[in-house]
Each structure stands twice: as structure tokens, then as C-alpha cells.
Design an enzyme around this catalytic site. Structure first.
Site, mmCIF file in Angstrom:
data_model
loop_
_atom_site.group_PDB
_atom_site.id
_atom_site.type_symbol
_atom_site.label_atom_id
_atom_site.label_comp_id
_atom_site.label_asym_id
_atom_site.label_seq_id
_atom_site.Cartn_x
_atom_site.Cartn_y
_atom_site.Cartn_z
ATOM 1 C CD GLU A 33 -3.050 -0.413 0.064
ATOM 2 O OE1 GLU A 33 -3.093 -0.078 -1.138
ATOM 3 O OE2 GLU A 33 -3.621 -1.416 0.504
ATOM 4 C CG HIS A 34 -0.190 4.812 0.545
ATOM 5 N ND1 HIS A 34 -0.707 5.920 -0.086
ATOM 6 C CD2 HIS A 34 -1.171 4.361 1.364
ATOM 7 C CE1 HIS A 34 -1.948 6.142 0.350
ATOM 8 N NE2 HIS A 34 -2.257 5.200 1.221
ATOM 9 C CG ASP A 36 0.413 3.010 -6.560
ATOM 10 O OD1 ASP A 36 0.645 3.843 -5.651
ATOM 11 O OD2 ASP A 36 -0.697 2.936 -7.137
ATOM 12 C CB ALA A 125 -16.008 1.686 0.107
ATOM 13 C CB SER A 130 -12.840 6.802 -9.310
ATOM 14 O OG SER A 130 -11.713 6.507 -8.550
ATOM 15 C CD GLU A 162 -8.461 8.865 -10.224
ATOM 16 O OE1 GLU A 162 -9.049 9.614 -9.430
ATOM 17 O OE2 GLU A 162 -9.034 7.948 -10.833
ATOM 18 C CG ASP A 174 -6.521 1.990 -7.415
ATOM 19 O OD1 ASP A 174 -5.860 1.184 -6.740
ATOM 20 O OD2 ASP A 174 -6.898 3.091 -6.984
ATOM 21 C CE1 TYR A 224 -3.244 7.522 -2.853
ATOM 22 C CE2 TYR A 224 -2.573 9.305 -4.303
ATOM 23 C CZ TYR A 224 -2.607 7.965 -3.999
ATOM 24 O OH TYR A 224 -1.991 7.062 -4.834
HETATM 25 C C1 GLA Z 1 -5.295 4.567 -4.073
HETATM 26 C C2 GLA Z 1 -4.549 4.974 -5.339
HETATM 27 C C3 GLA Z 1 -3.492 3.925 -5.721
HETATM 28 C C4 GLA Z 1 -2.593 3.579 -4.530
HETATM 29 C C5 GLA Z 1 -3.439 3.310 -3.275
HETATM 30 C C6 GLA Z 1 -2.577 3.142 -2.059
HETATM 31 O O1 GLA Z 1 -6.049 3.425 -4.306
HETATM 32 O O2 GLA Z 1 -5.438 5.156 -6.418
HETATM 33 O O3 GLA Z 1 -2.735 4.378 -6.819
HETATM 34 O O4 GLA Z 1 -1.662 4.592 -4.306
HETATM 35 O O5 GLA Z 1 -4.370 4.332 -3.017
HETATM 36 O O6 GLA Z 1 -1.793 2.001 -2.157
#
Ligand code: GLA
Length: 387
Positions: A33-34, A36, A125, A130, A162, A174, A224
């Protein structure tokens, strides 16, 4: 069932039958997570919840679009001649953005469409409603106008929408997970170079449960972007002494040796999370391939701790769900999934205890937070398709 509902709605709204139905999934991220946008690994998979569209072609340049999830917005209308972002177009901006960037890439879209959308992903959620809509839009346009682009290009296009159109500096995870999704497989993606590998997710004795905090994610996008800026700033400091392009090029050892140049406790914590999380993804994928679900679960727990303490994106709602999940005997691992700040967590739970798990965690959550959490069984589905 969804098919019939959306078909009927389409006939109702547009006074004609739709020509085609499309679907694009949402996603969960198992770990990573976080990482990418820090050039690291992620390990997501598409789920069978997602977004449906009923579509027919028009003879003019107008798009008329209606979402069953935002009925009060009614039919939104825009023309191929004006695809600028418009706040009033709300959810339809995702579709507009996809059309705009396809046209800019010289794809030919010369007439409009009537579209009815229905999504069964809970909104906002953290299950990528999106990105699901973006990849659904790309699929509709590709099929309707015989456009020539592949699934990786579709994912990159979604990220551009995005970043440049919606204004969220998200990474590629995503859109990639959705666009390249394959049933019962997770994708180990190296976000540095987009090399990826499908890893079968054959959980036999366990179930993945999605736990939704039902917390509205206000300010999530600005938070974010703030996290991303903190990581970028940490990277800039490290670059003064190291020849790197992204944080996740560093091993934890290298990071510990050089982190002092960042000279800011908060930014050190953010970078630490990304770099250690990246290592966890590699270890977790290895564990899964060897069927060591216990190890996999422990790495999920470590990931949550790091997101709570170092990245600070969890909050009381996600922590209550995850900490309570950890206390259940039947759980192998649990963590928040997606961006955080509310949204969803996931837990790997033994099959025979799914009901009691949901009951126990749900009760503690309601008692602590004051409103209900929602629970869904995750099944891992395919990428975007024409049904
Ligand atoms: C969101 C972003 C992704 C990623 C996650 C965290 O989903 O769209 O690109 O950064 O947060 O892992």
C-alpha cells in the site's frame, strides 16, 4: 439480475433497448500500500463487485449518461466538442476525461452514446469505484469505436485521467489491477517498470472478507496528495547523496544508513513505510506461492501497523475493524486496503468461521464507532468485459 435491472432502466430513460452491456470490476489490494507511486511492488486483484453499463450508439456528437447510483443528478449531457472538466457533471467527468485523452491520442470517436451506469461497489470505500468507471469507459469506447489500444495502455490512460483531469496524484495500481484482471489471480506488479506476474489465489480453507468502515472519506484526496508530496520530498533529499529515481529502489538497510539526510521525522516515517512495505510484498508473494498463508497473514498485519504508525492513514474506524479482526481465533491476517482514511479493510478468515467472524467484528465496531460496518465476501473476478 443486474443485467435486467440496468436494461429496464435504459429502456425507461431512453425509450429504446440498449445495444450492449459492459462490466468492469473493482479491486482489493492484498498487500503493497502506497508503494505504487514510490516505484515499488503492489499485489492487488479484481473483485466481482464492480460497475455495469448499458450502452447504445447515437447519431450525433452528444453523450447522454445516467447513473442509477446518482439518480438525483438525472441524465447528464455533454458533447464531443466540449470535454472540459465540469463540476456539474460529477461522476460523468471520469468518462469525459477518458474520451478527452483518447481523442488527444488520435483515437477516432466521432459520435455520441447513450449510457446507463449501475455500480454495486460501495462508493468511496477504497475499492476503486473511480478506476472501475474509468476502465469501464475505456472498454465501452474501445468496443463501440473499434479503437486500438491494449489493457496496459488503458490502465495508463486511466491514471492520466485521475492525475491530470480529476486532480488526484494516484499511482497505477487500481487501473492496472482492473484492466488486466484475471479470475482467481492476484497481480504482482512492479510499478517501476510495469513488469507483472499473475499469482493464483487458490485459498481452499480460507475466505477473504472485505470489511467496510462506512466512513465517508472526506478530505481523502487532499490527504492522499499530501502523503505523496511527503514521499517526493524525502526522495529529493535522498537524491542529494544517492543515485535513485524512486524510494522503493532502496533496501531497508540502505534506507537506514542514509535516512538522516531527510532531516524531518515525519518524512522519514513516510519513506520508511514505503520501503519496508515493498519488502513485505516480495515476502508475501513468496509465502503465497509456497502456500504459507500464516506467513502471508502476518505480513498483512505488519503492513497495517506500518500504515497506522508510520504512514498514518488508518484512523479509529479502520483500526477498530482490523484490531478486532486480529483478536478472532479464525483470522490469519487483516489490514486496511486502498488509500486509507476510512474505506475498507480485508481479512483472511477460516471458511468455517466466516459468520461468527462477521458477527463478532460487526458488534465491536458498532459498539465502538456508533454505526454499522458492512461485510462482503470477496470473490476474485475478471477484468473489463462485454457481457
Ligand atoms: C489509491 C490509489 C493507488 C494507490 C493506493 C494506495 O487506491 O489510487 O494508486 O496509491 O491508493 O496504495
Amino acid at each position: 439480475m443486474v443485467n435486467n435491472t440496468i436494461k429496464n432502466k435504459f429502456a425507461n430513460i431512453f425509450g429504446e433497448d440498449c445495444e450492449s452491456i459492459f462490466f468492469a470490476p473493482g479491486r482489493i489490494n492484498l498487500i503493497g500500500e502506497h508503494t505504487d507511486y514510490n516505484g515499488g511492488f503492489v499485489f492487488p486483484c479484481p473483485i466481482t463487485l464492480g460497475t455495469y453499463a448499458a450502452v447504445s450508439k447515437r447519431k450525433d456528437k452528444i453523450f447522454k449518461v445516467y447513473s442509477m447510483n446518482f439518480e438525483d443528478l438525472g441524465v447528464l449531457e455533454f458533447s464531443l466538442d466540449n470535454l472540459e472538466y465540469n463540476k456539474k457533471h460529477d461522476w460523468a467527468n471520469y468518462l469525459k476525461g477518458v474520451i478527452k485523452f483518447l481523442l488527444e491520442n488520435n483515437h477516432k470517436i466521432n459520435y455520441g452514446l447513450n449510457i446507463v451506469i449501475y455500480g454495486n461497489l460501495p462508493n468511496g470505500a477504497g475499492l476503486s469505484s473511480s478506476a472501475s468507471l474509468e476502465m469501464l469507459s475505456a472498454k465501452i469506447l474501445k468496443d463501440s469505436f473499434h479503437l486500438d489500444f491494449d489493457n496496459v495502455q488503458a490502465a495508463l490512460l486511466g491514471r492520466t485521467v485521475e492525475n491530470k483531469y480529476i486532480g488526484v496524484n494516484s499511482g497505477i495500481m487500481d487501473q492496472f489491477a482492473i484492466s488486466l484482471g484475471q479470475k482467481d489471480k492476484a497481480i504482482m506488479l512492479d510499478c517501476n517498470n510495469l513488469f507483472f506476474e499473475y499469482v493464483p489465489l487458490n485459498l481452499i480453507n480460507e475466505t477473504i472478507i472485505i470489511m467496510n468502515t462506512n466512513k465517508r472519506r472526506e478530505l481523502a484526496d487532499s490527504k492522499y496528495n499530501e502523503r505523496r508530496a511527503e514521499c517526493d520530498s524525502a526522495l529529493e533529499s535522498l537524491k542529494t547523496i544517492l543515485n535513485i529515481n524512486s524510494l522503493c529502489e532502496l533496501t531497508p538497510e540502505e534506507f537506514e544508513k542514509h535516512k538522516h539526510v531527510i532531516n524531518d521525522e515525519i518524512k522519514i516515517k513516510r519513506a520508511k513505510h514505503a520501503i519496508y512495505e515493498n519488502e513485505r510484498v516480495k515476502a508475501a508473494v513468496k509465502a503465497l506461492k509456497n502456500n504459507h498463508i500464516v506467513t502471508f497473514g502476518k505480513l498483512m498485519n505488519d503492513s497495517h501497523n506500518s500504515l497506522r504508525d508510520d504512514y498514518e492513514v488508518t484512523g479509529i474506524e479502520l483500526d477498530t475493524l482490523v484490531h478486532t479482526a486480529w483478536k478472532q481465533e479464525s483470522v490469519l491476517g487483516a489490514r486496511m486496503t486502498g488509500a486509507g482514511f476510512g474505506g475498507c479493510a480485508i481479512a483472511i478468515v477460516k471458511n468455517d468461521s466466516v459468520n461468527s467472524f462477521i458477527e463478532n467484528v460487526g458488534k465491536v465496531y458498532k459498539d465502538t464507532i456508533g454505526y454499522e460496518a458492512s461485510f462482503y465476501i470477496a470473490s476474485i473476478g475478471n477484468g473489463p468485459i462485454k457481457l
